[in-house]
Design an enzyme around this catalytic site. Structure first.
Site, PDB file in Angstrom:
ATOM      1  N   SER A  52       0.852  -1.206   0.000  1.00 44.32           N
ATOM      2  CA  SER A  52       0.000   0.000   0.000  1.00 44.32           C
ATOM      3  C   SER A  52       0.880   1.246   0.000  1.00 44.32           C
ATOM      4  O   SER A  52       0.405   2.340  -0.285  1.00 44.32           O
ATOM      5  CB  SER A  52      -0.923   0.011   1.218  1.00 44.32           C
ATOM      6  OG  SER A  52      -0.201  -0.208   2.408  1.00 44.32           O
ATOM      7  N   ASP A  90       5.337  -7.254   2.438  1.00 45.89           N
ATOM      8  CA  ASP A  90       4.638  -7.698   1.229  1.00 45.89           C
ATOM      9  C   ASP A  90       5.606  -8.053   0.114  1.00 45.89           C
ATOM     10  O   ASP A  90       6.570  -7.315  -0.141  1.00 45.89           O
ATOM     11  CB  ASP A  90       3.740  -6.561   0.697  1.00 45.89           C
ATOM     12  CG  ASP A  90       2.305  -6.690   1.177  1.00 45.89           C
ATOM     13  OD1 ASP A  90       1.891  -7.802   1.551  1.00 45.89           O
ATOM     14  OD2 ASP A  90       1.604  -5.662   1.163  1.00 45.89           O
ATOM     15  N   LYS A 119       4.412 -11.697   2.990  1.00 47.88           N
ATOM     16  CA  LYS A 119       2.992 -11.839   2.657  1.00 47.88           C
ATOM     17  C   LYS A 119       2.823 -11.827   1.144  1.00 47.88           C
ATOM     18  O   LYS A 119       3.475 -11.039   0.458  1.00 47.88           O
ATOM     19  CB  LYS A 119       2.182 -10.698   3.281  1.00 47.88           C
ATOM     20  CG  LYS A 119       0.700 -10.703   2.874  1.00 47.88           C
ATOM     21  CD  LYS A 119      -0.152  -9.840   3.783  1.00 47.88           C
ATOM     22  CE  LYS A 119      -0.197  -8.379   3.466  1.00 47.88           C
ATOM     23  NZ  LYS A 119      -0.717  -8.034   2.122  1.00 47.88           N
ATOM     24  N   GLU A 121      -0.268 -12.218  -2.056  1.00 43.95           N
ATOM     25  CA  GLU A 121      -1.680 -12.303  -2.422  1.00 43.95           C
ATOM     26  C   GLU A 121      -1.857 -13.547  -3.263  1.00 43.95           C
ATOM     27  O   GLU A 121      -1.036 -13.832  -4.121  1.00 43.95           O
ATOM     28  CB  GLU A 121      -2.080 -11.062  -3.236  1.00 43.95           C
ATOM     29  CG  GLU A 121      -1.963  -9.786  -2.432  1.00 43.95           C
ATOM     30  CD  GLU A 121      -2.356  -8.534  -3.209  1.00 43.95           C
ATOM     31  OE1 GLU A 121      -2.872  -8.639  -4.334  1.00 43.95           O
ATOM     32  OE2 GLU A 121      -2.128  -7.440  -2.665  1.00 43.95           O
ATOM     33  N   GLU A 188      -9.004  -9.702   3.318  1.00 37.23           N
ATOM     34  CA  GLU A 188      -9.358  -8.305   3.019  1.00 37.23           C
ATOM     35  C   GLU A 188     -10.725  -8.239   2.346  1.00 37.23           C
ATOM     36  O   GLU A 188     -10.966  -8.907   1.327  1.00 37.23           O
ATOM     37  CB  GLU A 188      -8.285  -7.669   2.120  1.00 37.23           C
ATOM     38  CG  GLU A 188      -8.636  -6.231   1.737  1.00 37.23           C
ATOM     39  CD  GLU A 188      -7.486  -5.436   1.135  1.00 37.23           C
ATOM     40  OE1 GLU A 188      -6.356  -5.954   1.048  1.00 37.23           O
ATOM     41  OE2 GLU A 188      -7.730  -4.271   0.758  1.00 37.23           O
TER      42      GLU A 188
HETATM   43  O1  KIV Z   1      -0.465  -3.437   1.520  1.00 38.78           O
HETATM   44  C1  KIV Z   1      -1.173  -3.348   2.539  1.00 38.78           C
HETATM   45  O2  KIV Z   1      -1.132  -2.386   3.289  1.00 38.78           O
HETATM   46  C2  KIV Z   1      -2.084  -4.436   2.839  1.00 38.78           C
HETATM   47  C3  KIV Z   1      -3.180  -4.128   3.802  1.00 38.78           C
HETATM   48  C4  KIV Z   1      -4.306  -3.490   3.090  1.00 38.78           C
HETATM   49  C5  KIV Z   1      -3.578  -5.306   4.558  1.00 38.78           C
HETATM   50  O3  KIV Z   1      -1.982  -5.493   2.297  1.00 38.78           O
END
Ligand code: KIV
Length: 270
Positions: A52, A90, A119, A121, A188
């Site tokens: 994000s 991420d 993390k 997706e 989410e």
């Molecule tokens: O990238 C991010 O901040 C996220 C959140 C929305 C959980 O994946």
């Protein structure tokens, strides 16, 4: 409810213990050392260095332009500012499209960025990728439900799993990634009833954002809770700076609201 204070750093095992004893896990995003220190002091359990950052820090319209080097830069900064919170980083768009590329990029996030969990997706096709990472000793959080990296395919930021077929599919994928070795799940924009079902079905911690109150923990984007979002604040978020003395107080209020289950309320859920 009394909250157990972890003196040393929080680990994945700590989160599993919290799930077992029913203590809610308070998570926020952060992208730099100063805010990471504020979050740590307020008792945040998990800091997500989320992609994000492409939107809230870099000003892009989506998370798609974010690179692995961007993630490492911000993850390193957060690692310098925090001592206690578990750091999840991420894997950005297209950085985990085949096993060897995934392993190489996860290694960079951990070795150069100080990630403690990565993390990604993913739907059913990601279970294989999760298996490869887990086999190499990389802790993985699987992000299900709305997956912003697929925005151009989805055509909009919408609640996922509303109909029976897609809800069933999400339940199956949650089990599949757990079997593949995921240590955590993030849901989410998922209907609260479905998120509750997934949380009771798996035995790993489930963190929700716009996924109702039954998840083991909650996460929001830091800028949203401080009212400095570029776009409108999503319905599932809340401005905790309203009525707070300062940013530290706002973050502490968020931690308390998650722990005492006053956040999220029904109006933050789908
Ligand atoms: O990238 C991010 O901040 C996220 C959140 C929305 C959980 O994946």
């Amino acid at each position: 409810m009394s909250v157990h204070v972890e003196q040393r750093g929080i680990t994945v095992s700590t989160l599993k213990q919290m799930r077992q004893r029913g203590e809610k896990i308070a998570c926020l995003t952060a992208y730099d050392a100063s805010f990471a220190a504020v979050l740590d002091k307020a008792g945040i359990d998990v800091i997500l260095i989320g992609d994000s950052l492409g939107m809230v820090i870099q000003g892009h319209e989506t998370t798609v332009p974010v690179t692995i080097d961007d993630m490492i830069y911000h993850a390193r900064a957060v690692a310098r500012g925090s001592r206690r919170a578990l750091r999840i980083v991420d894997m950005p768009f297209m950085s985990y499209s085949n096993p060897s590329q995934t392993i190489a990029n996860a290694a960079r996030l951990m070795q150069e960025g100080g990630a403690q969990v990565v993390k990604l997706e993913g739907g059913e096709t990601q279970a294989e990728i999760v298996r490869h990472l887990a086999a190499q000793g990389v802790p993985v959080c699987a992000h299900l439900g709305l997956q912003p990296q697929s925005i151009h395919k989805l055509g909009g930021y919408r609640v996922q799993g509303r109909d029976e077929a897609s809800a069933r599919m999400m339940l199956d994928v949650a089990s599949a990634v757990q079997t593949a070795g995921a240590e955590m799940l993030l849901l989410e924009c998922v209907p609260a009833v479905l998120a509750a079902e997934i949380t009771s079905k798996v035995n790993i911690p489930v963190i929700g954002i716009g996924a109702g109150a039954a998840c083991d923990g909650q996460i929001l984007v830091l800028h949203d809770i401080l009212g400095v979002s570029v776009d409108r604040v999503p319905r599932f978020s809340r401005n905790f700076l309203h009525g707070a003395n300062d940013i530290q107080d706002a973050v502490s209020k968020y931690v308390r609201a998650v722990k005492d289950r006053t956040f999220p309320a029904a109006e933050h859920s789908f």
